[in-house]
Design a protein around this motif. Structure first.
Motif, PDB file in Angstrom:
ATOM      1  N   PHE A 188       4.299   9.190   6.339  1.00 43.42           N
ATOM      2  CA  PHE A 188       3.441   8.081   5.939  1.00 43.42           C
ATOM      3  C   PHE A 188       2.216   8.635   5.228  1.00 43.42           C
ATOM      4  CE2 PHE A 188       6.077   5.272   8.055  1.00 43.42           C
ATOM      5  CZ  PHE A 188       6.379   5.764   9.299  1.00 43.42           C
ATOM      6  N   ASN A 189       2.424   9.202   4.088  1.00 39.70           N
ATOM      7  CA  ASN A 189       1.326   9.902   3.441  1.00 39.70           C
ATOM      8  C   ASN A 189       1.017   9.408   2.039  1.00 39.70           C
ATOM      9  OD1 ASN A 189      -0.508  11.725   4.261  1.00 39.70           O
ATOM     10  ND2 ASN A 189       0.533  13.503   3.403  1.00 39.70           N
ATOM     11  N   ASP A 190       1.835   8.510   1.539  1.00 38.12           N
ATOM     12  CA  ASP A 190       1.646   8.106   0.147  1.00 38.12           C
ATOM     13  C   ASP A 190       0.682   6.930   0.044  1.00 38.12           C
ATOM     14  OD1 ASP A 190       3.678   9.913  -0.408  1.00 38.12           O
ATOM     15  OD2 ASP A 190       5.222   8.384  -0.213  1.00 38.12           O
ATOM     16  N   LEU A 191      -0.126   6.985  -0.976  1.00 36.79           N
ATOM     17  CA  LEU A 191      -0.958   5.822  -1.285  1.00 36.79           C
ATOM     18  C   LEU A 191      -0.078   4.846  -2.060  1.00 36.79           C
ATOM     19  CD1 LEU A 191      -3.611   4.234  -1.836  1.00 36.79           C
ATOM     20  CD2 LEU A 191      -3.854   5.653  -3.865  1.00 36.79           C
ATOM     21  N   ILE A 193       0.237   1.251  -4.063  1.00 33.42           N
ATOM     22  CA  ILE A 193      -0.398   0.086  -4.664  1.00 33.42           C
ATOM     23  C   ILE A 193       0.710  -0.949  -4.838  1.00 33.42           C
ATOM     24  CG2 ILE A 193      -1.701  -0.746  -6.665  1.00 33.42           C
ATOM     25  CD1 ILE A 193      -2.706   2.238  -6.860  1.00 33.42           C
ATOM     26  N   ARG A 223      -6.873  -7.310  -8.140  1.00 32.78           N
ATOM     27  CA  ARG A 223      -7.394  -5.969  -7.868  1.00 32.78           C
ATOM     28  C   ARG A 223      -7.954  -5.875  -6.456  1.00 32.78           C
ATOM     29  NH1 ARG A 223      -8.297  -2.856 -12.324  1.00 32.78           N
ATOM     30  NH2 ARG A 223     -10.157  -1.882 -11.472  1.00 32.78           N
ATOM     31  N   GLU A 224      -8.139  -7.033  -5.810  1.00 31.88           N
ATOM     32  CA  GLU A 224      -8.724  -7.025  -4.474  1.00 31.88           C
ATOM     33  C   GLU A 224      -7.719  -6.671  -3.383  1.00 31.88           C
ATOM     34  OE1 GLU A 224     -12.012  -7.516  -3.722  1.00 31.88           O
ATOM     35  OE2 GLU A 224     -12.225  -7.406  -5.892  1.00 31.88           O
ATOM     36  N   LEU A 225      -6.434  -6.615  -3.730  1.00 30.48           N
ATOM     37  CA  LEU A 225      -5.435  -6.337  -2.696  1.00 30.48           C
ATOM     38  C   LEU A 225      -5.656  -4.942  -2.120  1.00 30.48           C
ATOM     39  CD1 LEU A 225      -2.160  -7.738  -4.292  1.00 30.48           C
ATOM     40  CD2 LEU A 225      -3.329  -8.619  -2.274  1.00 30.48           C
ATOM     41  N   PRO A 226      -5.669  -4.826  -0.800  1.00 34.30           N
ATOM     42  CA  PRO A 226      -5.902  -3.515  -0.210  1.00 34.30           C
ATOM     43  C   PRO A 226      -4.700  -2.591  -0.380  1.00 34.30           C
ATOM     44  CG  PRO A 226      -5.385  -5.110   1.481  1.00 34.30           C
ATOM     45  CD  PRO A 226      -5.458  -5.867   0.193  1.00 34.30           C
ATOM     46  N   GLN A 227      -4.986  -1.305  -0.344  1.00 43.71           N
ATOM     47  CA  GLN A 227      -3.894  -0.346  -0.452  1.00 43.71           C
ATOM     48  C   GLN A 227      -3.173  -0.213   0.886  1.00 43.71           C
ATOM     49  OE1 GLN A 227      -6.934   1.109  -1.927  1.00 43.71           O
ATOM     50  NE2 GLN A 227      -6.277   0.668  -4.001  1.00 43.71           N
ATOM     51  N   TYR A 229      -0.720   2.561   3.087  1.00 48.26           N
ATOM     52  CA  TYR A 229      -0.324   3.964   3.156  1.00 48.26           C
ATOM     53  C   TYR A 229       1.032   4.061   3.838  1.00 48.26           C
ATOM     54  CZ  TYR A 229      -5.140   4.725   1.943  1.00 48.26           C
ATOM     55  OH  TYR A 229      -6.337   4.703   1.295  1.00 48.26           O
ATOM     56  N   SER A 271      -6.044  -8.085   8.555  1.00 47.74           N
ATOM     57  CA  SER A 271      -5.842  -6.675   8.213  1.00 47.74           C
ATOM     58  C   SER A 271      -4.404  -6.408   7.781  1.00 47.74           C
ATOM     59  CB  SER A 271      -6.213  -5.786   9.405  1.00 47.74           C
ATOM     60  OG  SER A 271      -5.468  -6.173  10.531  1.00 47.74           O
ATOM     61  N   THR A 346      -2.842  -2.933   6.617  1.00 45.17           N
ATOM     62  CA  THR A 346      -3.594  -2.311   5.521  1.00 45.17           C
ATOM     63  C   THR A 346      -4.500  -1.211   6.081  1.00 45.17           C
ATOM     64  OG1 THR A 346      -5.344  -3.917   5.792  1.00 45.17           O
ATOM     65  CG2 THR A 346      -3.659  -4.422   4.166  1.00 45.17           C
ATOM     66  N   ALA A 348      -6.088   2.363   7.032  1.00 47.59           N
ATOM     67  CA  ALA A 348      -5.614   3.672   7.475  1.00 47.59           C
ATOM     68  C   ALA A 348      -4.340   3.582   8.283  1.00 47.59           C
ATOM     69  CB  ALA A 348      -6.680   4.326   8.324  1.00 47.59           C
ATOM     70  N   PRO A 349      -3.420   4.493   8.029  1.00 44.09           N
ATOM     71  CA  PRO A 349      -2.288   4.606   8.934  1.00 44.09           C
ATOM     72  C   PRO A 349      -2.765   5.316  10.201  1.00 44.09           C
ATOM     73  CG  PRO A 349      -2.184   6.316   7.282  1.00 44.09           C
ATOM     74  CD  PRO A 349      -3.388   5.490   6.969  1.00 44.09           C
TER      75      PRO A 349
ATOM     76  N   MET B  55      -9.539   6.366   4.296  1.00 42.53           N
ATOM     77  CA  MET B  55      -8.713   5.560   5.191  1.00 42.53           C
ATOM     78  C   MET B  55      -9.556   5.014   6.328  1.00 42.53           C
ATOM     79  SD  MET B  55      -5.410   8.040   5.354  1.00 42.53           S
ATOM     80  CE  MET B  55      -6.359   9.460   5.793  1.00 42.53           C
ATOM     81  N   ASP B  61     -10.766  -0.277   2.231  1.00 40.86           N
ATOM     82  CA  ASP B  61     -10.779   1.178   2.348  1.00 40.86           C
ATOM     83  C   ASP B  61     -11.791   1.813   1.394  1.00 40.86           C
ATOM     84  OD1 ASP B  61      -9.620   1.296  -0.151  1.00 40.86           O
ATOM     85  OD2 ASP B  61      -7.587   1.593   0.583  1.00 40.86           O
ATOM     86  N   GLN B  64     -11.628   1.037  -2.347  1.00 40.28           N
ATOM     87  CA  GLN B  64     -12.082  -0.305  -2.727  1.00 40.28           C
ATOM     88  C   GLN B  64     -13.602  -0.418  -2.709  1.00 40.28           C
ATOM     89  OE1 GLN B  64      -9.355  -1.953   0.245  1.00 40.28           O
ATOM     90  NE2 GLN B  64      -8.742  -3.418  -1.302  1.00 40.28           N
ATOM     91  N   ARG B  86      -6.274  13.481   2.684  1.00 40.78           N
ATOM     92  CA  ARG B  86      -5.189  13.568   1.716  1.00 40.78           C
ATOM     93  C   ARG B  86      -5.625  14.423   0.530  1.00 40.78           C
ATOM     94  NH1 ARG B  86      -1.973   9.072   2.576  1.00 40.78           N
ATOM     95  NH2 ARG B  86      -2.859   7.696   4.117  1.00 40.78           N
TER      96      ARG B  86
END
Lengths: 380, 123
Positions: A188-191, A193, A223-227, A229, A271, A346, A348-349, B55, B61, B64, B86
């Motif tokens: 679970f390391n990839d960012l 989008i 653009r406001e959507l959180p990333q 991971y 979240s 959303t 941090a993992p 994170m 995060d 953002q 990371r």
């Protein structure tokens, strides 16, 4: 004339399973044992080759006296009172019978599968339902090619190529399914989008959408959507499988002339990032007719394709989402069509916090003397 | 001039280490352990520099917040250091795209942290 060699692809798939699996033919003889069975249940494979007990069981199955699946104890060695417990289930061709030893519950992927109510017999069922149509389609293409090529010179291989590609996709699904349930891919390391991922999936499925006359729309991309991971490849896979499934399902019993619409929406709730895939039905309502299936020649084409709907994809997608700490819900009714909702956490993992703190402390310890030296200079 | 610095990190032990390190300098320190709180403090305090863990819990995060700071005319002068576990090139590139001024990968050296902060604040 010598028949061209056609490998049995179903058995190639069984070969790759880590679940021991033995197939008996109608005579009660072993017609196939996968490498896992040969390795783990080698004695059973040898002793059950000509087993009167098994022959009797198969006979009863064929005569309809014994319903499958059926749990049985098979005697391996009378003198040592050695038995092997397991379940008989219907085999891939429908007339043969598969024996799944119980011991398989303690190994490899099956351990995970059983804890998730994802039983071995359901795996067999999934393989049958998911792969056999592709195998049969390829086989039909080859037969048709052979027939045609005996009459005229054939230069168009697109049918076979497309069938091979379809089968390759199915096999990849199976490999991913095995890996996902085998916990091999917990990275679970990839960012991620999500709008980009959803967009990529839609682009990949666009040719199929056009072919099936399905309009794909994406809603809520900002653009406001959180990333998120996680494992990019797996999340892509989950969305791909569910959208693919929804596309194929959306055409079931629907007139070919109708354009269907599937809406993919992204939105944040607390979240969680929610991704929904909604089969909106026909674009120009209300001419959907489930009663007219079969009355129109073109509908049979749709039906054939719909039969290829993936079944492996759904449990796999659900598992992938669960591995990322999310949930996947599926609902369907005649009024709203089908609706699939992914909820992904959303931010941090789960970080290996203790490990990170330890590493950070070590980094500090290494530079502590220099740090104090600098502090002394500052104080002067 | 005494600079205000906001340290945003959800892991308390690492946040305390950073605070302790920066106490060596002449700074007024503020802290936050989640994204929304960090963003609130950025707007209220308008610090000279923000250390942002990428994170963080709370649905907002580091990337953002960094983007919000750098696209806000009133806040865009704030220096941003992204902190992350990371080290992938893609993450670094994404951070720079969001307008961050520096990027530190955990575990980082306290000297590296001090040097980065001092360089950005010209102290």
């Amino acid at each position: 004339m010598v028949e061209p060699y056609k490998p049995n692809l179903t058995f190639l798939i069984f070969d790759s399973l880590s679940i021991p699996l033995i197939i008996f033919n109608v005579a009660g003889d072993i017609s196939y044992a996968n490498p896992a069975a040969v390795k783990i249940e080698s004695e059973a494979v040898v002793k059950l080759k000509k087993s009167a007990q098994v022959q009797e069981i198969i006979k009863n199955v064929l005569m309809g006296k014994l319903d499958l699946p059926a749990k049985m104890d098979l005697t391996i060695d009378i003198s040592k009172s050695k038995i092997i417990s397991g379940t008989f289930v219907r085999g891939p061709t429908g007339v043969d019978v598969v024996f799944l030893p119980e011991e398989s519950k303690n190994i490899g992927i099956n351990q995970e599968l059983s804890t998730e109510n994802f039983q071995v017999d359901s795996t067999i069922k999934l393989i049958q339902q998911d792969l056999l149509p592709s195998v049969n389609h390829l086989s039909d293409q080859i037969v048709s090619f052979e027939e045609k090529s005996s009459r005229v010179e054939v230069t168009d291989f697109s049918g076979i190529q497309s069938a091979i590609q379809e089968l390759r996709n199915r096999l990849n699904s199976l490999v991913d399914l095995t890996r996902v349930f085998g916990d091999e891919l917990k990275v679970f390391n990839d960012l991620m989008i999500m709008p980009q991922i959803v967009d990529s999936v839609c682009i990949a499925l666009k040719p199929l959408a056009d072919k099936f006359q399905i309009q794909l729309t994406i809603d809520g991309v900002t653009r406001e959507l959180p990333q998120i991971y996680g494992n990019l490849r797996l999340i892509y896979r989950a969305i791909y499988e569910v959208l693919h499934h929804t596309m194929l399902k959306s055409r079931e019993g629907v007139l070919y002339k109708e354009w269907m619409q599937i809406k993919i929406s992204l939105m944040t709730t607390g979240s969680f990032l929610n991704i929904s895939i909604h089969n909106m039905g026909a674009v120009s309502r209300p001419n959907i007719s489930r009663d007219t299936v079969g009355q129109n020649q073109s509908l049979s084409l749709i039906s054939e394709k719909v039969q290829q709907t993936t079944r492996i994809g759904i449990p796999m997608a659900r598992r992938i989402i669960e591995l990322h700490g999310g949930t996947m819900k599926i609902s369907a009714d005649d009024l709203r069509g089908s609706f699939v909702l992914f909820e992904l956490p959303t931010g941090a993992p789960v970080k290996p916090a203790a490990e990170l703190s330890m590493l950070q402390a070590k980094a500090y310890a290494a530079d502590m003397s220099k740090l104090f030296e600098r502090m002394r200079k500052l104080k002067k | 001039m005494t600079h205000h610095i906001l340290v945003t990190e959800d892991q308390e032990d690492i946040r305390q280490l950073i605070m302790m390190t920066l106490e060596f300098g002449d700074y007024i320190l503020h802290e936050a352990d989640n994204g929304p709180d960090a963003w609130r403090q950025v707007q209220n305090i308008r610090p000279s520099l923000v250390l942002l863990d990428i994170m963080m819990p709370g649905g907002l995060d580091g990337y953002q917040i960094c983007e919000k700071i750098k696209t806000d005319a009133l806040l865009s002068q704030i220096k941003v250091i992204l902190l992350t576990a990371r080290g992938q090139q893609s993450d670094r590139a994404h951070g720079l795209k969001m307008g961050c001024d520096a990027y530190l990968v955990k575990p980082f050296s306290p000297l590296e942290l001090i040097d980065t902060v001092e360089n950005l604040l010209n102290v």
